[in-house]
Design a protein around this motif. Sequence first.
Motif, PDB file in Angstrom:
ATOM      1  N   SER A 330     -27.632  14.314  29.289  1.00 26.17           N
ATOM      2  CA  SER A 330     -27.681  13.498  28.073  1.00 26.17           C
ATOM      3  C   SER A 330     -26.442  13.766  27.242  1.00 26.17           C
ATOM      4  N   ILE A 331     -26.088  12.786  26.411  1.00 28.57           N
ATOM      5  CA  ILE A 331     -24.925  12.956  25.536  1.00 28.57           C
ATOM      6  C   ILE A 331     -25.150  12.141  24.273  1.00 28.57           C
ATOM      7  N   ARG A 332     -24.883  12.770  23.144  1.00 32.35           N
ATOM      8  CA  ARG A 332     -25.074  12.125  21.854  1.00 32.35           C
ATOM      9  C   ARG A 332     -23.750  11.501  21.400  1.00 32.35           C
ATOM     10  N   VAL A 333     -23.809  10.241  20.974  1.00 31.01           N
ATOM     11  CA  VAL A 333     -22.608   9.501  20.582  1.00 31.01           C
ATOM     12  C   VAL A 333     -22.912   8.761  19.280  1.00 31.01           C
ATOM     13  N   SER A 334     -22.132   9.025  18.243  1.00 32.42           N
ATOM     14  CA  SER A 334     -22.346   8.385  16.946  1.00 32.42           C
ATOM     15  C   SER A 334     -21.380   7.216  16.780  1.00 32.42           C
ATOM     16  N   PRO A 335     -21.590   6.347  15.795  1.00 31.84           N
ATOM     17  CA  PRO A 335     -20.735   5.167  15.642  1.00 31.84           C
ATOM     18  C   PRO A 335     -19.252   5.529  15.525  1.00 31.84           C
ATOM     19  N   THR A 529     -13.303  11.170  15.450  1.00 32.19           N
ATOM     20  CA  THR A 529     -14.553  10.894  14.743  1.00 32.19           C
ATOM     21  C   THR A 529     -15.525  11.993  15.115  1.00 32.19           C
ATOM     22  N   VAL A 530     -16.216  12.547  14.129  1.00 27.26           N
ATOM     23  CA  VAL A 530     -17.136  13.644  14.401  1.00 27.26           C
ATOM     24  C   VAL A 530     -18.451  13.372  13.682  1.00 27.26           C
ATOM     25  N   GLU A 531     -19.555  13.606  14.390  1.00 34.08           N
ATOM     26  CA  GLU A 531     -20.855  13.417  13.764  1.00 34.08           C
ATOM     27  C   GLU A 531     -21.205  14.642  12.919  1.00 34.08           C
ATOM     28  N   THR A 536     -26.178  20.153   6.936  1.00 32.62           N
ATOM     29  CA  THR A 536     -25.362  20.940   7.859  1.00 32.62           C
ATOM     30  C   THR A 536     -23.912  20.988   7.370  1.00 32.62           C
ATOM     31  N   ILE A 537     -23.253  22.133   7.588  1.00 34.59           N
ATOM     32  CA  ILE A 537     -21.795  22.207   7.496  1.00 34.59           C
ATOM     33  C   ILE A 537     -21.241  21.934   8.884  1.00 34.59           C
ATOM     34  N   THR A 538     -20.431  20.907   9.022  1.00 35.47           N
ATOM     35  CA  THR A 538     -19.734  20.630  10.272  1.00 35.47           C
ATOM     36  C   THR A 538     -18.287  21.075  10.085  1.00 35.47           C
ATOM     37  N   ARG A 539     -17.872  22.068  10.862  1.00 36.43           N
ATOM     38  CA  ARG A 539     -16.516  22.623  10.710  1.00 36.43           C
ATOM     39  C   ARG A 539     -15.631  22.082  11.833  1.00 36.43           C
ATOM     40  N   VAL A 540     -14.495  21.523  11.446  1.00 38.46           N
ATOM     41  CA  VAL A 540     -13.550  20.973  12.412  1.00 38.46           C
ATOM     42  C   VAL A 540     -12.153  21.470  12.095  1.00 38.46           C
ATOM     43  N   LEU A 541     -11.355  21.600  13.139  1.00 42.99           N
ATOM     44  CA  LEU A 541      -9.946  21.946  12.998  1.00 42.99           C
ATOM     45  C   LEU A 541      -9.156  20.642  13.015  1.00 42.99           C
TER      46      LEU A 541
END
Length: 609
Positions: A330-335, A529-531, A536-541
């Motif tokens: 399975s894989i989750r994909v957001s808009p 693009t990141v969901e 939640t804190i979503t941390r991205v570089l």
Amino acid sequence: MNENLPRRGFLLGTLGAVGFGLMAKAAAAPSPLPPPPVPIPPLPAPVVTPLNYHSPALQPFVDELPIPETRAAAGELAAVSGVHRYHRDLPETRSWGFGRPVLGPNLEARRDRLARIAFRNELGTHVLAPHVDLTMHGVTELDRTDPRFTVHLHGGANAPDDDGHPLIAWRNGGGPTFSYANRQEAATLWYHDHAMGITRLNIQAGLAGMYYLRDEFDTGRADNSLGLPSGEFEIPLIVQDRTFNADGSLQPMVGTYIPQGFNQSGQVGDVACVNGMAWPRLQVRRTLYRFRLLNGSNSRPYIFEFSNGMPCWVIGTDLGLLDAPVPTPSIRVSPGERVDLLVDFSAFGDGTTVDLINTARNDLGNTVFMVPELRPIMRFTVAGDGPAAAIPARLRGGAGLPDALPPLGPPESVRTVTLIGLNDDSRAAAVFPTLMSLNNLAFLSDDVDMAAAGAVEQWDIVNTTPFDHPIHLHLARMRVIGRQPILTSAYWFANLPPAFGIRWAPSADAYAIGSQQGPPPWEFGWKDTVECPTDTITRVLVHWPAVDELGFDPDVALTVPPGAEAIAPAEMAGMDHVSGAGEIRGYVWHCHNLDHADHDMMQRIRVMP
């Protein structure tokens, strides 16, 4: 501050605080065991949301999957009005597309080769004219009869004048000529409308298409060094949920309780369309296929699985290939997100059917608003042998392959940004008049974000709302560090936001609960693009490209070409639509829930050389 924009209410933020126990669905790694087969009913499940609009009962899997043609990213491409039938049992209806009745061709470009495309507006009146919201930024009655449009190459690192800025657009008879530098590695990009205040309607009407960027490794030819499927075995899948009226036309509203002509918290449909066809079927051969899958929906995230529990292999994310294929059931994909998938049908006999399904459950916000869940997506039917093919062992980091993905190095700075839900009291005529905000700011506030070309930043994206949000940064590329749940109620009430229009972005580290979860293996690659899950804190570089990488100054003032119209920041206090006035600089970052981006979840960012 624009007094026509929302007042002080924080109802949705409080609702988000209540939902702090529903965490980080997107961060959960896929199960190591395949799920059991999920039965697909011959007709959609019975309606259980009586306050929502619903499509007529439509039999799934009776129409063939349309496969858009692939053409070079060059020349002229007109955005046109056409007539399209979304399903065998629906009447034809007006639609929009790029050179075709709905959606657009797969544009193909080569790395480091300039692609110059003249886009033209030949749309006529708006397909969804009654739903044009006159309270949105710069939107006027003219957008119903002579709609604006522009084109953004989503994921492209392009000069400001070629990025499809939402403040500059063209009406019928006009259009931009954009030059795409393509100074990036091979990736699955997409192009779509980005006109301010009506993006959600323009894309829903059909203004979107795929853009394949090729390089010396991922060439698109049968002899490519990566051993990837090509030709008839490389297929785009643009997944968009839609709701239909009995006359075949689109119904962009979710709730019957929302007055026509008002934006809403998200357009979520009860029918899955793939490449512009409702619940299609595709005949496949016994071999390996490459599916370029785009979540082109306005608001709905998906968890894609196969009905028989078989795995797929993820080979790439938004902006390029992974180091090696990642098997997952399975894989989750957001808009706005894209995934590059390999699917192996070689073990199945003739007549075997396998369905692509969605197992995502509603987030808290969409549960409250009674949005229906959606299971079937499309059907594959196996017939005949295909060429021998195998899953490649590696995609990067070997002889004759691209360089391996770099490790997640330390950032030069850390920036906290907040996602907030508000009551828009200025739109009292609407029930649940919602507005979404970044950092408690309206789009086009005087408080503009700043970044430095060549810098590497860590963004801590704090979602205090009851909705998951896909956050898209123009120009930059990202890697996901991880996600950590927070106690939103404590964070919210300990740092009560000021009046709307004043920046609010306190750190949420002190309110984290539990350990940070790293991204699932299929999310290790480069992203645009990141969901960001609720609570939640979503941390991205975040990597901002250097000027020598780009080949242009990213902070030049945009020009307004003859025939274009601009919404000038200086004039926005009165919500006036002006032509060719004011200075516009830089890029934007925003939520890719298109209803949120239109109202008001978008901010400008200047990238300084």
